[in-house]
Design an enzyme around this catalytic site. Sequence first.
Site, short mmCIF file in Angstrom:
data_model
loop_
_atom_site.label_atom_id
_atom_site.label_comp_id
_atom_site.label_asym_id
_atom_site.label_seq_id
_atom_site.Cartn_x
_atom_site.Cartn_y
_atom_site.Cartn_z
N ASN A 26 9.27 6.98 -5.72
CA ASN A 26 8.61 6.34 -4.59
C ASN A 26 7.69 5.19 -5.04
O ASN A 26 7.70 4.11 -4.46
CB ASN A 26 7.78 7.37 -3.81
CG ASN A 26 7.25 6.78 -2.52
OD1 ASN A 26 8.01 6.39 -1.65
ND2 ASN A 26 5.93 6.65 -2.41
N TYR A 61 0.81 10.22 -11.30
CA TYR A 61 0.38 9.26 -10.27
C TYR A 61 -0.23 8.02 -10.93
O TYR A 61 0.18 6.88 -10.63
CB TYR A 61 -0.63 9.92 -9.32
CG TYR A 61 -1.35 8.92 -8.46
CD1 TYR A 61 -0.66 8.16 -7.51
CD2 TYR A 61 -2.72 8.69 -8.62
CE1 TYR A 61 -1.31 7.22 -6.75
CE2 TYR A 61 -3.38 7.74 -7.86
CZ TYR A 61 -2.68 7.01 -6.93
OH TYR A 61 -3.32 6.06 -6.18
N ARG A 66 -18.57 10.81 -8.37
CA ARG A 66 -17.57 9.80 -8.04
C ARG A 66 -18.23 8.61 -7.37
O ARG A 66 -19.33 8.70 -6.82
CB ARG A 66 -16.52 10.38 -7.06
CG ARG A 66 -15.65 11.46 -7.65
CD ARG A 66 -14.65 10.87 -8.66
NE ARG A 66 -13.83 11.91 -9.26
CZ ARG A 66 -14.19 12.60 -10.35
NH1 ARG A 66 -15.34 12.37 -10.94
NH2 ARG A 66 -13.37 13.50 -10.87
N PHE A 101 0.82 -1.22 0.00
CA PHE A 101 0.00 0.00 0.00
C PHE A 101 0.85 1.26 0.00
O PHE A 101 0.29 2.36 -0.02
CB PHE A 101 -0.89 0.04 1.26
CG PHE A 101 -1.83 -1.11 1.35
CD1 PHE A 101 -3.07 -1.06 0.73
CD2 PHE A 101 -1.49 -2.25 2.06
CE1 PHE A 101 -3.94 -2.14 0.80
CE2 PHE A 101 -2.35 -3.34 2.14
CZ PHE A 101 -3.58 -3.28 1.51
N ARG A 105 -10.78 21.77 -10.87
CA ARG A 105 -9.43 21.29 -10.56
C ARG A 105 -8.94 20.54 -11.80
O ARG A 105 -9.67 19.71 -12.35
CB ARG A 105 -9.51 20.33 -9.36
CG ARG A 105 -8.19 19.91 -8.81
CD ARG A 105 -8.36 19.07 -7.56
NE ARG A 105 -9.02 17.81 -7.82
CZ ARG A 105 -9.26 16.87 -6.88
NH1 ARG A 105 -8.90 17.09 -5.63
NH2 ARG A 105 -9.86 15.75 -7.20
N THR A 151 -5.28 1.84 -9.03
CA THR A 151 -6.27 2.90 -8.97
C THR A 151 -7.05 3.01 -10.29
O THR A 151 -6.51 2.67 -11.36
CB THR A 151 -5.58 4.25 -8.69
OG1 THR A 151 -6.48 5.32 -8.95
CG2 THR A 151 -4.37 4.47 -9.57
N ALA A 193 2.52 4.20 -1.09
CA ALA A 193 2.63 5.01 -2.31
C ALA A 193 2.26 6.44 -1.99
O ALA A 193 1.53 6.69 -1.03
CB ALA A 193 1.69 4.47 -3.39
N ILE A 197 -16.31 23.93 -3.89
CA ILE A 197 -16.67 22.93 -4.91
C ILE A 197 -15.85 23.25 -6.16
O ILE A 197 -15.93 24.36 -6.68
CB ILE A 197 -18.18 23.00 -5.20
CG1 ILE A 197 -18.97 22.62 -3.95
CG2 ILE A 197 -18.53 22.11 -6.39
CD1 ILE A 197 -20.46 22.82 -4.06
N PHE A 198 -15.07 22.26 -6.59
CA PHE A 198 -14.19 22.51 -7.73
C PHE A 198 -14.96 22.42 -9.05
O PHE A 198 -14.87 21.43 -9.77
CB PHE A 198 -13.02 21.52 -7.73
CG PHE A 198 -12.09 21.67 -6.55
CD1 PHE A 198 -11.87 22.91 -5.96
CD2 PHE A 198 -11.42 20.56 -6.02
CE1 PHE A 198 -11.00 23.05 -4.87
CE2 PHE A 198 -10.55 20.70 -4.96
CZ PHE A 198 -10.34 21.95 -4.38
N1 UFG Z 1 -13.55 18.12 -4.61
C1 UFG Z 1 -14.10 19.38 -4.40
N2 UFG Z 1 -13.58 20.13 -3.39
C2 UFG Z 1 -12.56 19.70 -2.60
C3 UFG Z 1 -12.04 18.42 -2.80
C4 UFG Z 1 -12.55 17.64 -3.82
O1 UFG Z 1 -15.00 19.81 -5.10
O2 UFG Z 1 -12.14 20.48 -1.72
C5 UFG Z 1 -14.11 17.29 -5.67
C6 UFG Z 1 -13.08 16.87 -6.70
O3 UFG Z 1 -12.97 17.86 -7.71
C7 UFG Z 1 -13.69 15.56 -7.22
C8 UFG Z 1 -14.40 14.99 -6.00
O4 UFG Z 1 -14.56 16.09 -5.11
O5 UFG Z 1 -14.63 15.82 -8.20
C9 UFG Z 1 -13.61 13.90 -5.30
O6 UFG Z 1 -12.30 14.39 -5.07
P1 UFG Z 1 -11.22 13.66 -4.15
O7 UFG Z 1 -10.02 14.55 -4.12
O8 UFG Z 1 -11.85 13.27 -2.88
O9 UFG Z 1 -10.91 12.32 -4.92
P2 UFG Z 1 -10.38 12.12 -6.41
O10 UFG Z 1 -11.56 11.64 -7.19
O11 UFG Z 1 -9.69 13.26 -6.96
O12 UFG Z 1 -9.21 11.10 -6.16
C10 UFG Z 1 -9.39 9.75 -6.01
C11 UFG Z 1 -8.20 9.15 -5.27
C12 UFG Z 1 -6.97 9.24 -6.13
C13 UFG Z 1 -7.25 8.63 -7.47
C14 UFG Z 1 -8.41 9.32 -8.11
C15 UFG Z 1 -8.76 8.73 -9.43
O13 UFG Z 1 -7.99 9.83 -4.07
O14 UFG Z 1 -5.94 8.55 -5.49
O15 UFG Z 1 -9.53 9.18 -7.27
O16 UFG Z 1 -9.51 9.64 -10.16
F1 UFG Z 1 -6.18 8.81 -8.29
#
Ligand code: UFG
Length: 329
Positions: A92, A141, A221, A73, A282, A117, A75, A207-208
């Site tokens: 890493n 990543y 998601r 795990f 984002r 992932t 990473a 909210i991004f």
């Molecule tokens: N988001 C916001 N505001 C924040 C944080 C996140 O709106 O402050 C949104 C992001 O844009 C995204 C969703 O919430 O749409 C989920 O974001 P996370 O950062 O919680 O998770 P990710 O989907 O970006 O990331 C996850 C895993 C990664 C993996 C990725 C694959 O954490 O390791 O999914 O897409 F690579």
Amino acid sequence: MKYILVCGGAGYIGSHCVEELLKKKYNVVVFDNLVYGHREFVEDIPFFEGDLNDIDSIRNCFKKYNIESVMHFSAFAYVGESVIDPQKYYFNNVVNTLNLLKVMNEFNVKEFIFSSTCATYGNPQFIPMNEKHGQNPVNPYGKTKFFVENILKDYEKSYGIKHIIFRYFNAAGASLTKNIGEWHNPETHLIPLVLDAASGKRKNITIFGDDYNTADGTCIRDYIHVIDIAHAHILGLEYLKKTGDSDFFNIGSEKGFSVQEIISKCEEITGNKIERIIGQRREGDPDILIADSSKIKKVLKWKPRFSDIHTVIESAWKWQSKLNLLIKN
Ligand code: UFG
């Protein structure tokens, strides 16, 4: 006595897998450098503080314990950081994994469970995504995980190391019994950040982007409970031991929730109003990511037991209250 070596067992997903392994009476050794892991997460079992970039520390661990299988795990997993500093990620996540595999070869250890992932798929071509979806990662990543997946195929052919690869969707939630959960620094994941806004630790949640191609304009998601992920690892290990067949599986709940829906659910569960700010998109966020998990259900007989969104958020909320106390003391 034979051990399962859990590299990164003091981290978020690793520590939950340790919990499930212990329930199944496996002997476990945790190997962790404690850069992101927490010593507090490892209780009453052998702990080896070492770094995968130091091959002798891996060798010493294998000398000390009779390792029969490895779960990996360890990473770095910040997508944004991987774009800014890819070298950090390639060393890493790839080079250090090669060190671990090298020592496995030296000690004739042939069973490897690898955390990958859904980011290895890149931009979704169809939803839900099954394992037949092409792999075209769009950030370093995701590429590191994709490279290791491919390295594992070569290592199986040449050295007979059998592997199970799990491609996680969005890991979330926390143990229902132990004092372990998501504890990242910095925290970037949606659910813990929203819960911080609910508890008043943060003022609001940004909210991004709200102009995505989804019903409410925010990204969708697939949030999968970390206990369900951990359980899949036990099934994967047992499958490998029984059949000796390498394989790869998605782990997702097969349900999608938008950022707005997650915030509303968090409000409902915590009883607190959460201030929402609409920010910029984002970079690299696809509109929708939802897993098709039929393969793991069929082959490993896995099914998600805790991944209804209520249980995911409620368990994360309970954990956050414990974490806030822990940090204060
Ligand atoms: N988001 C916001 N505001 C924040 C944080 C996140 O709106 O402050 C949104 C992001 O844009 C995204 C969703 O919430 O749409 C989920 O974001 P996370 O950062 O919680 O998770 P990710 O989907 O970006 O990331 C996850 C895993 C990664 C993996 C990725 C694959 O954490 O390791 O999914 O897409 F690579």
